[in-house]
Design a protein around this motif. Structure first.
Motif, mmCIF file in Angstrom:
data_model
loop_
_atom_site.group_PDB
_atom_site.id
_atom_site.type_symbol
_atom_site.label_atom_id
_atom_site.label_comp_id
_atom_site.label_asym_id
_atom_site.label_seq_id
_atom_site.Cartn_x
_atom_site.Cartn_y
_atom_site.Cartn_z
ATOM 1 N N PRO A 48 0.825 -1.214 0.000
ATOM 2 C CA PRO A 48 0.000 0.000 0.000
ATOM 3 C C PRO A 48 0.860 1.267 0.000
ATOM 4 C CG PRO A 48 -0.942 -1.617 1.467
ATOM 5 C CD PRO A 48 0.359 -2.196 1.014
ATOM 6 N N GLY A 49 0.559 2.159 -0.921
ATOM 7 C CA GLY A 49 1.315 3.390 -1.077
ATOM 8 C C GLY A 49 2.285 3.352 -2.237
ATOM 9 N N GLU A 65 -1.521 1.714 -5.192
ATOM 10 C CA GLU A 65 -2.038 0.618 -4.376
ATOM 11 C C GLU A 65 -2.653 1.202 -3.109
ATOM 12 O OE1 GLU A 65 -2.928 -3.286 -3.189
ATOM 13 O OE2 GLU A 65 -2.312 -2.486 -5.140
ATOM 14 N N CYS A 66 -3.957 1.014 -2.932
ATOM 15 C CA CYS A 66 -4.699 1.659 -1.842
ATOM 16 C C CYS A 66 -5.236 0.620 -0.858
ATOM 17 C CB CYS A 66 -5.860 2.486 -2.401
ATOM 18 S SG CYS A 66 -5.351 3.848 -3.459
ATOM 19 N N GLY A 117 -1.598 8.968 0.893
ATOM 20 C CA GLY A 117 -0.716 10.141 0.849
ATOM 21 C C GLY A 117 0.635 9.816 0.231
ATOM 22 N N ASN A 118 1.204 8.671 0.614
ATOM 23 C CA ASN A 118 2.489 8.269 0.034
ATOM 24 C C ASN A 118 2.371 8.064 -1.466
ATOM 25 O OD1 ASN A 118 3.663 8.300 2.570
ATOM 26 N ND2 ASN A 118 3.388 6.102 2.919
ATOM 27 N N GLY A 119 1.277 7.436 -1.887
ATOM 28 C CA GLY A 119 1.083 7.198 -3.313
ATOM 29 C C GLY A 119 0.941 8.489 -4.106
ATOM 30 N N LEU A 120 0.183 9.444 -3.566
ATOM 31 C CA LEU A 120 0.010 10.727 -4.262
ATOM 32 C C LEU A 120 1.343 11.442 -4.410
ATOM 33 C CD1 LEU A 120 -3.274 11.904 -2.502
ATOM 34 C CD2 LEU A 120 -3.059 11.135 -4.860
ATOM 35 N N ASN A 163 -5.778 17.268 -1.063
ATOM 36 C CA ASN A 163 -5.405 18.677 -0.950
ATOM 37 C C ASN A 163 -4.038 18.848 -0.299
ATOM 38 O OD1 ASN A 163 -5.396 21.152 1.094
ATOM 39 N ND2 ASN A 163 -6.567 21.770 -0.696
ATOM 40 N N GLU A 164 -3.823 18.148 0.815
ATOM 41 C CA GLU A 164 -2.570 18.318 1.551
ATOM 42 C C GLU A 164 -1.363 17.954 0.700
ATOM 43 O OE1 GLU A 164 -2.967 16.005 5.057
ATOM 44 O OE2 GLU A 164 -4.159 17.507 6.142
ATOM 45 N N ASN A 165 -1.447 16.877 -0.030
ATOM 46 C CA ASN A 165 -0.288 16.422 -0.794
ATOM 47 C C ASN A 165 -0.035 17.274 -2.033
ATOM 48 O OD1 ASN A 165 0.802 13.671 0.362
ATOM 49 N ND2 ASN A 165 -1.420 13.630 0.608
#
Length: 1019
Positions: free
Chosen positions: A378-379, A399-400, A415-418, A456-458
Motif C-alpha cells: 500500500p502506497g 495501491e490503496c 498520501g504516500n502514493g500521491l 489537498n494536503e499532498n
C-alpha cells in the motif's frame, strides 16, 4: 680537603659522607667540611614531568655537569630527584646554570585537527615524526615524541628534549600540516554569483590549480575553498580582494520576454557583449509581487558595488496551474492519469473498470506485464504505458487500502502514493497530470471530507515546494454525475484557500466558474453554481419537482418560512420538467422581459444552481441563446497575471564601471531592436470568450509579453517581434474561428427553430437535411436539393413545391417555425406569435385525414363527419416534458410507452379538453371501475358508448397520445397507481389497465400523460 687533610679518605653514601683516616685529621676535616657545607647554595627547578623523565633517561646530568665545570667560575652540581636540584658555592653560578637549562630544554604540545588527527593522516604524521626523531637521536638521546588522544577528532603531539631538536620536529610537523594535510574554508557570496561562479573566476583571472573552489547556495550562498592549508588561506585572501574590487550594476527591461530572448535566440549576442566588454551578465530570478506596476525600459544605477557577504537564496516563482474539471478521468487529455487499485488488480475500482472499457486489451496487457515484474505494498505506484485510445502517455496506479480511520494505514498509504506520483511526474519530465478524488466510492469507502483533505494536503505541499520541475498543469477530475453535489464545493474551496497568506498555485480554474452576461443593455445576469440559501438578494425564486417537500432540504427551509399556504399551492403543481426545457424557458423569458420591460431598479439577476448537471445545461443554453459579444469577458485578470512578471532583470559584473556601462547599453540596444508593439482595437477583441482570454493569458506568460489597456478598451502588446506576431496570429485565428462558429451556430440555431419539410408519398412530413435547409432558407435553389434519403428534387419556392425530374413526382414543401422552447411536430401547421391553440380542420382528401379515419373505422361503422387536428402549445410542452421524464425513468423497461388511444366524451366537454387537456378531477362521471383516473380505449368501438349524442345527433371522440409507461392491473379504490415495489412505496406504476395481457383500457392519473391529438366528429 685533600690539601688540608691528605691522609683522609672521603666516601659518599646515600645522604651521607664518611671520612676515614687519622683521628686528628678526620676531626679537622669534619670541621672544615662543616664550614664548607654551610657555604653551599641550593636551587630546586620544578620542571614538567615529561622533561624530568627525559633528563633522567638521557645524559643531560653528566653533560651539564661537565659543561658547568668548564664554563662557570664556581662548580655547579646537579641532582635529578622529583625535581632538578642545583648545588654551588656561588648563587650567581646557580642562576647561570638554571638559565642555561631553561634555554636548552623545552616541552611543547601541538594539537592536530582535521585529517591529520585521525587515521590515515595520523599514521602519516607519526611515521614522519618518529623517523625524524630517530635521525636526531642517532648518536645521543636528544628529543622524545608522544601522541595523546584528545576529544573527538583531535590528537595532541607532545615534544620533549633539547629546544633546538624540539623546534626542528615542530617545523617538520608544521610543514606537513600546511603542505600535505587538506583543509576547507568558506567565503560568503552574493546569491546571484553562485550559479555563475566559474565565469566569475574567468573574469577575475583566477585559476583553480592546487585548490578546489565549489560555490553553493546551501546552507547559504558561499564558496568553499579546499586544498593544502597554506594554499587555501592564500586563495581565500586573493579571492576576497578580487571580488571586492569588482563593479556591479542592474539593468531592468520591460517584460519577461527579454530574459527568454537572451536565453534562446539572443544567447550568442549576449555572450558577445560579455566577451567584448569583459563583463559577466546574469539573469535575476524575480519573485512575484502583486504590487508591481508596469515599468518602462529603464536602467537602475543604485548598486555601485557588489556585496560579497551573502544571504539566503531568492524564492522561485510557482508555475503550477490547477484546474478542477467536470468530466470522466478517462477522457482527460494529459500526460499522466492517476488511478487507484486494490491488491494489484486493474478492475478493483470503478475507475479501473472504466479505463479497461475504453482502452481495451492494450491497457490490460501493459498492466499485467508491469504487475508481474514487481511486488507492491500500500502506497506504492505501478507505472503503466498508456494506449492509443487514451489521451495520455502514462498511467500511475496507486495501491490503496479501504478506509480504516483518520489515523489508520489507509490515509498514510494514499498520501504516500500521491506524493510518489507527483515526484515521478517531475523525474520523468511530464507537464500535466490528472487526479480523481480517490476514496469516497463503494470500494475504498473514505468519508468525502477525508478523501479531499488527503488530496489537498499532498498537492498543496507539492505546489509550495520548489521542485515542481516541468510539471505545470494539475487537473482534479470530478464526474458531473457524482452522487454528492457537495464534492465540487469541497474540492474548490479546499484548493482556493491560501496557506499562511502564500498563494499555492499560479492559477486556479474550474468548469463551474461563474458566467456573467448583460441582458437588455443594463441588467447583469449571472449563472452561479452554489446554494441559493446563501444568497443575499432582495428576492429568492426557487424551483421544485412539486412532489418531495420533506427530504428536499432547500424546499423545506423555504416552506418553513413561507408557511402552509405556499406549501398547499406548490403541492398542486406538476413539475418533472427536463433541465434543458427549464433552462431554455427561463433564459428566453428573462431575455424577453429585460428587452421589453422598463425595470428601473433591477440591476442584478443571479441564477443559482446547486446541481452540477443543471448548471452545465444552463451554461450551454446561455452560450447558445445570447450573442457572444453580450457575454462580458472579464479581461482584467489578463493584465493582473502579467503585471507581477513585468520586469526582466539583468545583473552586470565587471572589472571597472566603464566596462559595465558599455555592456548595459549594448544589451539594451540589442533587445530594443528585437521588440515591436501592436495595438488591438476594442472591436477586434469583442469576439473573444473567457476561454479565449485564458489561452491568451497562457501565451502572454509563456512567450513573455507585456500588455497595457487604455480607456477606450484597446489592448497594446509589447515584446519580441516574433512573439507579438504570435499573439496577432492567435487573435486573428480566434476571430476567424469565432466568425465561422457564429455562422455555424446561427445555422444550427436556425435549423433548430425553423424546419423545412417535404411531404412523402405516404402523406407524412419529413425534415430536410441541413444542406437543403440552408439552401432553402437563403433561396439558393438554382440547383437540386437532396432529401434525407439522398433523392434529388428541383424546387419552386413560389408554389412551395418540389419535383423529381426523373419521375415527375411532385411533393409539397413546408417551412415550420418552432417556438423558442418547443419543437413543433412536423405534421402541424405554423402557429402565430402568441397563439396557444390552433384547431385545423383536415381535408378528407389529405393523407393525414385518411390515416386517422382508417384507424377509427377498423372497429366502428359510424360515418366520420369531420376530423380536426388540435395544436395546443401549452399542453404539448407539458406532455413532452412528461414523456422525457418517463423515458428516463423507464429506460430499462420500455420507456414512456406512447400509444394512440381513444377517448369518447360529450360535445360540451370538447372545448375544455381542447384548451386545458384532460382533467382527472372529473373521474367518476362515467364510472371508476379501475381507479379515479382518466380512461382511454385501445379501440374506438369501446369509446363510442361514452360519446353522448349532441342535439344534432353528432358525437365526439378524441384521438389521444397517451404515455402508458409501465402498468399494472387497476382497481376501483385506486386514487393513484400502486407501488412497483413495497420496499419503495413512492415508486409508482405509470398507469393501470383492465387486464395485464392485451389491455383494452388504460387509466392514467396525471393529466400531462395524455395529449388530445385529433377530434373526430361522427354519427
Amino acid at each position: 680537603m685533600q690539601t688540608h687533610c691528605p691522609e683522609v679518605k672521603i666516601y659518599r653514601g646515600n645522604a651521607m659522607i664518611t671520612l676515614e683516616g687519622p683521628d686528628n685529621q678526620v676531626h679537622s676535616g669534619a670541621t672544615k667540611l662543616g664550614d664548607l657545607m654551610k657555604k653551599v647554595a641550593e636551587k630546586r627547578m620544578k620542571l614538567p614531568t615529561d622533561l624530568m623523565v627525559f633528563i633522567k633517561s638521557s645524559d643531560a646530568i653528566s653533560k651539564y655537569q661537565a659543561h658547568f665545570q668548564q664554563s662557570l667560575k664556581k662548580t655547579v652540581f646537579l641532582e635529578a630527584v622529583s625535581d632538578l636540584v642545583l648545588f654551588s658555592l656561588s648563587s650567581g653560578a646557580l642562576d647561570e646554570a638554571e638559565a642555561a637549562i631553561m634555554r636548552d630544554l623545552s616541552v611543547d604540545t601541538v594539537k592536530l585537527q582535521g585529517a591529520a588527527a585521525i587515521p590515515p593522516g595520523l599514521d602519516s604524521v607519526k611515521e614522519i615524526l618518529i623517523k625524524t626523531k630517530d635521525l636526531v637521536n642517532s648518536r645521543r638521546f636528544r628529543v622524545d615524541v608522544s601522541f595523546i588522544p584528545g576529544l573527538t577528532g583531535t590528537t595532541e603531539v607532545r615534544l620533549v628534549g633539547y629546544s633546538e631538536n624540539v623546534n626542528k620536529l615542530k617545523e617538520v610537523l608544521h610543514d606537513y600540516q600546511m603542505n600535505h594535510i587538506r583543509t576547507q574554508e568558506t567565503l560568503n557570496l552574493s546569491p546571484e554569483l553562485v550559479d555563475c561562479f566559474d565565469k566569475v573566476l574567468d573574469l577575475i583571472g583566477m585559476k583553480q590549480t592546487k585548490v578546489t573552489l565549489n560555490a553553493s547556495h546551501f546552507p547559504c550562498a558561499c564558496v568553499s575553498i579546499s586544498g593544502p592549508r597554506c594554499l587555501v588561506q592564500e586563495s581565500k585572501a586573493t579571492l576576497s580582494t578580487a571580488l571586492a574590487s569588482l563593479t556591479s550594476d542592474t539593468l531592468i527591461l520591460e517584460g519577461p520576454g527579454a530574459q527568454r530572448y537572451f536565453q534562446s535566440d539572443g544567447k550568442v549576442s549576449k555572450e558577445l557583449v560579455e566577451s567584448s566588454c569583459h563583463v559577466l551578465i546574469t539573469e535575476q530570478q524575480k519573485v512575484d509581487s502583486p504590487d508591481v506596476n508596469t515599468l518602462p525600459l529603464t536602467t537602475s544605477l543604485n548598486r555601485p558595488s557588489l556585496s560579497i557577504t551573502g544571504g539566503c537564496c531568492s524564492m522561485e516563482v510557482n508555475t503550477i496551474n490547477l484546474a478542477i474539471k467536470l468530466c470522466s478521468l478517462i477522457d482527460e487529455q494529459v500526460d499522466v492519469l492517476v488511478v487507484p487499485m486494490i491488491n494489484k488488480k486493474l478492475t478493483s475500482t470503478k475507475i479501473g473498470a472504466d479505463l479497461l472499457r475504453k482502452a481495451g486489451d492494450a491497457v490490460r496487457i501493459n498492466f499485467d506485464q508491469m504487475a508481474a515484474r514487481c511486488n507492491v505494498v500500500p502506497g506504492d505506484v505501478l507505472e503503466v504505458d498508456g494506449s492509443r485510445s487514451l489521451s495520455c502517455s502514462k498511467i500511475y496506479f496507486i495501491e490503496c487500502l479501504p478506509w480504516d480511520g483518520v489515523r489508520g494505514q489507509s490515509v498514510q498509504a494514499l498520501g504516500n502514493g500521491l506524493r510518489k506520483c507527483l515526484d515521478l511526474c517531475v523525474q520523468q519530465g511530464w507537464c500535466s497530470v490528472a487526479f480523481p478524488v480517490i476514496g469516497p466510492g463503494r470500494v475504498l469507502k473514505y468519508p468525502l471530507t477525508e478523501a479531499i483533505q488527503v488530496l489537498n494536503e499532498n498537492i498543496r505541499q507539492f505546489g509550495l515546494s520548489t521542485s515542481s520541475g516541468s510539471l505545470s498543469n494539475i487537473h482534479i477530475v470530478i464526474k458531473p454525475d457524482y452522487p454528492d453535489s457537495e464534492c465540487y464545493h469541497e474540492v474548490y474551496l479546499s484548493f482556493s484557500m491560501t496557506q499562511g497568506g502564500q498563494v499555492t498555485f499560479r492559477s486556479l480554474s474550474s468548469d463551474l466558474d461563474d458566467i456573467n452576461m448583460t441582458v437588455g443593455g443594463r441588467v447583469k445576469l449571472q449563472l452561479v453554481f452554489g446554494n441559493i440559501i446563501n444568497e443575499k438578494t432582495d428576492a429568492i425564486v426557487n424551483i421544485t419537482d412539486f412532489t418531495d417537500f420533506v427530504t428536499d432540504s432547500l424546499c423545506k427551509d423555504i416552506l418553513n418560512v413561507a408557511g402552509p399556504d405556499v406549501a398547499t399551492i406548490l403541492r398542486n403543481g406538476t413539475g418533472g420538467l427536463d433541465p434543458g426545457v427549464v433552462a431554455s424557458a427561463m433564459l428566453r423569458g428573462l431575455n424577453t422581459a429585460m428587452s421589453t420591460t422598463a425595470l428601473h431598479c433591477l440591476t442584478n439577476i443571479r441564477l443559482v444552481l446547486i446541481n452540477i448537471n443543471a448548471f452545465l445545461v444552463f451554461k450551454k443554453q446561455a452560450m447558445q441563446l445570447f450573442p457572444h459579444k453580450e457575454i462580458k469577458t472579464d479581461l482584467s485578470f489578463l493584465q493582473t497575471s502579467s503585471t507581477s512578471q513585468q520586469q526582466s532583470i539583468f545583473n552586470f559584473l565587471g572589472l571597472c564601471k566603464k566596462n559595465v556601462d558599455d555592456a548595459m547599453k549594448k544589451l539594451k540596444d540589442l533587445y530594443l531592436t528585437q521588440c515591436s508593439t501592436h495595438t488591438f482595437t476594442k472591436e477586434q477583441l469583442e469576439s473573444l470568450t473567457q476561454n479565449n482570454m485564458k489561452d491568451l493569458k497562457q501565451l502572454v506568460e509563456t512567450v513573455g509579453l507585456s500588455i497595457q489597456w487604455d480607456q477606450s478598451g484597446s489592448l497594446t502588446v509589447r515584446g519580441l517581434e516574433d512573439r507579438v506576431r504570435q499573439m496577432i496570429q492567435m487573435i486573428h485565428t480566434i476571430s476567424n474561428i469565432r466568425r465561422e462558429m457564429t455562422v455555424r451556430e446561427e445555422e444550427e440555431d436556425l435549423y433548430t427553430h425553423v424546419a423545412w419539410c417535404i411531404q412523402q408519398h405516404s402523406g407524412n412530413w419529413e425534415k430536410l437535411p441541413k444542406i437543403a435547409h440552408r439552401k432553402l432558407e437563403s433561396s439558393d435553389v438554382n440547383e437540386e436539393i437532396l432529401d434525407a434519403r439522398g433523392i434529388p428534387w428541383s424546387v419552386d419556392l413560389k408554389r412551395m413545391e418540389a419535383k423529381r425530374r426523373v419521375t415527375g413526382q411532385s411533393a409539397k414543401l413546408k417551412r415550420l417555425n418552432n417556438l423558442p422552447d418547443l419543437t413543433l411536430p412536423l405534421y402541424w401547421d405554423n402557429m402565430a406569435t402568441g397563439e396557444n391553440l390552433k384547431v385545423v380542420t383536415l381535408q378528407p382528401s389529405s393523407p393525414e385525414y385518411q390515416t386517422v379515419e382508417k384507424a377509427f373505422k377498423q372497429t366502428v361503422t359510424q360515418t366520420v363527419m369531420k376530423i380536426e387536428r388540435l395544436q395546443n402549445v401549452h399542453l404539448l410542452r407539458a406532455y413532452q416534458a412528461q414523456k422525457k421524464n418517463m423515458s428516463d425513468k423507464n429506460v430499462h423497461c420500455g420507456g414512456a410507452g406512447e400509444k394512440l388511444l381513444y377517448h369518447g366524451t360529450a360535445k360540451n366537454n370538447c372545448i375544455p379538453i381542447m384548451k386545458n387537456g384532460f382533467n382527472r378531477s372529473f373521474a367518476g362521471c362515467n364510472g371508476t371501475l379501475y381507479g379515479d383516473g382518466t380512461y382511454f380505449a385501445v379501440n374506438a368501438s369501446l369509446s363510442v358508448g361514452y360519446s353522448s349524442p349532441a342535439h344534432d345527433g353528432s358525437r365526439s371522440m378524441f384521438v389521444v397520445r397517451v404515455l402508458t409507461g409501465v402498468y399494472d392491473a387497476g382497481h376501483k379504490s385506486m386514487k393513484v397507481p400502486p407501488p412497483r415495489s413495497y420496499q419503495q412505496p413512492h415508486d409508482l406504476y405509470d398507469s393501470v389497465v383492465d387486464q395485464i395481457h392485451q389491455p383494452d383500457l388504460y387509466v392514467v392519473f396525471q393529466d400531462n400523460q395524455a395529449y388530445p391529438d385529433y377530434l373526430i366528429t361522427f354519427r
